[in-house]
Design an enzyme around this catalytic site. Structure first.
Site, mmCIF file in Angstrom:
data_model
loop_
_atom_site.group_PDB
_atom_site.id
_atom_site.type_symbol
_atom_site.label_atom_id
_atom_site.label_comp_id
_atom_site.label_asym_id
_atom_site.label_seq_id
_atom_site.Cartn_x
_atom_site.Cartn_y
_atom_site.Cartn_z
ATOM 1 N N SER A 100 -1.442 -103.527 -23.474
ATOM 2 C CA SER A 100 -0.663 -104.237 -24.503
ATOM 3 C C SER A 100 0.692 -104.639 -23.934
ATOM 4 C CB SER A 100 -0.505 -103.350 -25.737
ATOM 5 O OG SER A 100 0.001 -104.098 -26.821
ATOM 6 N N ASN A 101 1.641 -104.970 -24.793
ATOM 7 C CA ASN A 101 2.993 -105.327 -24.344
ATOM 8 C C ASN A 101 4.005 -104.858 -25.386
ATOM 9 O OD1 ASN A 101 3.394 -107.529 -26.370
ATOM 10 N ND2 ASN A 101 1.625 -108.375 -25.290
ATOM 11 N N TYR A 102 5.283 -105.165 -25.151
ATOM 12 C CA TYR A 102 6.341 -104.599 -25.994
ATOM 13 C C TYR A 102 6.652 -105.389 -27.269
ATOM 14 C CZ TYR A 102 7.441 -101.588 -22.021
ATOM 15 O OH TYR A 102 7.376 -100.666 -21.028
ATOM 16 N N SER A 103 5.872 -106.412 -27.576
ATOM 17 C CA SER A 103 6.208 -107.218 -28.766
ATOM 18 C C SER A 103 6.202 -106.352 -30.032
ATOM 19 C CB SER A 103 5.211 -108.362 -28.912
ATOM 20 O OG SER A 103 5.428 -109.016 -30.143
ATOM 21 N N ALA A 120 2.662 -112.367 -28.647
ATOM 22 C CA ALA A 120 2.539 -112.140 -27.206
ATOM 23 C C ALA A 120 1.077 -111.737 -26.973
ATOM 24 C CB ALA A 120 3.486 -111.038 -26.771
#
Ligand code: PMT
Length: 406
Positions: free
Chosen positions: A215-218, A282
């Site tokens: 995943s990512n930090y969004s 994102a």
């Protein structure tokens, strides 16, 4: 431009204070009533007599001095907060920015900041040495003020009092007055009223196994702010969001998804029925080809996970869209990279792209503020200042609205 407006002008102790009598004159010439509140150190850089003469009002500063103007009215600090239509703080020094962001109120300027009615706009105009301006503490404190709803007019580059050349100069008084006039202009009836808007927000999760994902930090804050702003303007808003911990904005239909494939499926259902698509999510570009059922077990010192491309939601919308539909994307980079944003505008056939940089403190993922540069197909480039994500969402919609009626 400012006829009949009551402007509170806060002046702090920086060399740029020498420009403030001219700023007061311009405000007066634009039709405003001006009340100057100066910090003690401001009056070391500019004379009280000059400011009182051009503003035609006593300069306020110390709250308790017996001979201070306004003496006799012990609640002036409260009534000024009611009187003012806007508060401009120019120049705003690192010290005052820190005090305001911490909520201190130990002089007239800081008390007026606290007592100003919440719906009244505040324009903070930082001016200082470039190294001070770029310091983490000043950046953090400005970001706190932006989150509270203050607009920050970024300093300009040029010769500084330190003898260096760089970012930190206070913009000319003409620019400050124009910015203030824009802020006070009443919002026109929104062109988004009744339009169907589809927005993607947040991160996606791409399963590795039943307990792990890529995943990512969004955080979803940017997309949710756009959804809330569009709904306030009367749009019919559908928000397809990855996993976030945010409340659904009033009047918004929310569709929760997890992976990019799910986000694609959910978005597709509404493509044909929307007037405007905004991709603020994102979305992971790749996903594990074969997620493992159960929990993947440790084996050797290294592990290979084969990734395959996810579909591009925004590009698919743009490619298949019907006449009149508007497509807006975001472009996130970790440094520089406006060229990539231009490529995305072209490759994904967008009408507008909002470029932002992930700097971990003021813009991009997670934080409450953002610095957007808006690029459209006509070649217009608009660099927005550091703003709360709510304010940035409003400015983005301002730029999109005219595109809906080309
Ligand atoms: O959620 P926050 O914490 O508030 O952070 C906001 C944000 C940084 C996520 C947001 O402002 C932002 O920049 N979103 C896009 C981030 C991104 O992934 O950019 P990109 O350059 O990889 O993608 C370009 C555009 O294509 C984006 O509009 C994206 O939504 C879209 N895209 C990308 C890949 C894909 N498979 N499908 C897409 O629709």
């Amino acid at each position: 431009m400012l006829t009949g407006k009551n402007i509170l002008l806060g002046i702090c102790g920086g060399i740029a204070a020498y420009k403030t009598p001219h700023l007061v004159r311009l405000l007066k010439k634009s039709g405003a009533n001006v009340q100057v509140v100066a910090t003690k150190s401001a009056l070391k850089f500019v004379s009280e007599l000059s400011l009182a003469t051009v503003s035609r009002a006593p300069v306020l500063g110390d709250m308790f001095s017996e001979d201070s103007p306004g003496e006799g009215d012990r609640t002036l600090h409260i009534t000024l907060g009611e009187w003012a239509d806007a508060f401009v703080i120019a120049p705003a020094t690192a010290n005052t920015i820190a005090r305001l962001s911490a909520g201190l109120c130990d002089d007239m300027l800081s008390v007026c900041f606290i007592t100003l009615r919440p719906e009244k706009p505040v324009l903070v105009v930082p001016a200082m040495d470039g190294y001070m301006y770029e310091s983490p503490s000043v950046r953090r404190n400005l970001s706190v003020l932006a989150t509270q709803g203050c607009s920050i007019l970024e300093p300009e580059s040029g010769d500084l009092a330190s003898g260096q050349c760089g970012l930190g100069r206070m913009p000319e008084p003409e620019t400050i007055v124009e910015t203030l006039a824009d802020m006070l202009e009443p919002a026109p009836e929104s062109l988004l009223k009744g339009k169907k808007v589809l927005i993607t927000a947040g991160p996606t999760r791409e399963k590795i196994d039943d307990v792990r994902f890529l995943s990512n930090y969004s955080s979803g804050k940017m997309g949710f702010a756009i959804a809330a702003a569009a709904a306030r303007r009367g749009a019919i808003v559908r928000l397809v969001t990855g996993p976030v911990s945010l409340n659904t904005p009033a009047g918004v239909e929310r569709i929760d998804v997890e992976s990019a494939m799910e986000m694609m499926e959910a978005s597709r259902r509404f493509f044909d029925d929307c007037d405007l698509f905004i991709g603020a999510a994102a979305v992971a570009d790749y996903r594990p080809e074969q997620p493992v059922e159960g929990k993947l077990k440790k084996s050797g010192a290294a592990m290979d996970i084969r990734l395959v491309r996810n579909p591009d939601i925004l590009a698919e919308f743009s490619a298949g869209r019907k006449q009149g539909q508007i497509s807006v994307g975001f472009a996130l980079e970790t440094a520089g990279g406006i060229g990539y944003a231009r490529e995305k505008l072209e490759n994904k056939k967008l009408d507008l792209v909002a470029f932002n940089v992930y700097d971990r403190s003021t813009s991009g993922f997670e934080v409450d503020t953002n610095v957007l540069t808006l690029l459209d197909r006509a070649g217009n480039v608009s660099e927005l200042p550091l703003l709360s994500k709510d304010a940035a969402a409003g400015r983005l919609l301002d730029a999109i609205e005219p595109l809906l009626y080309r």
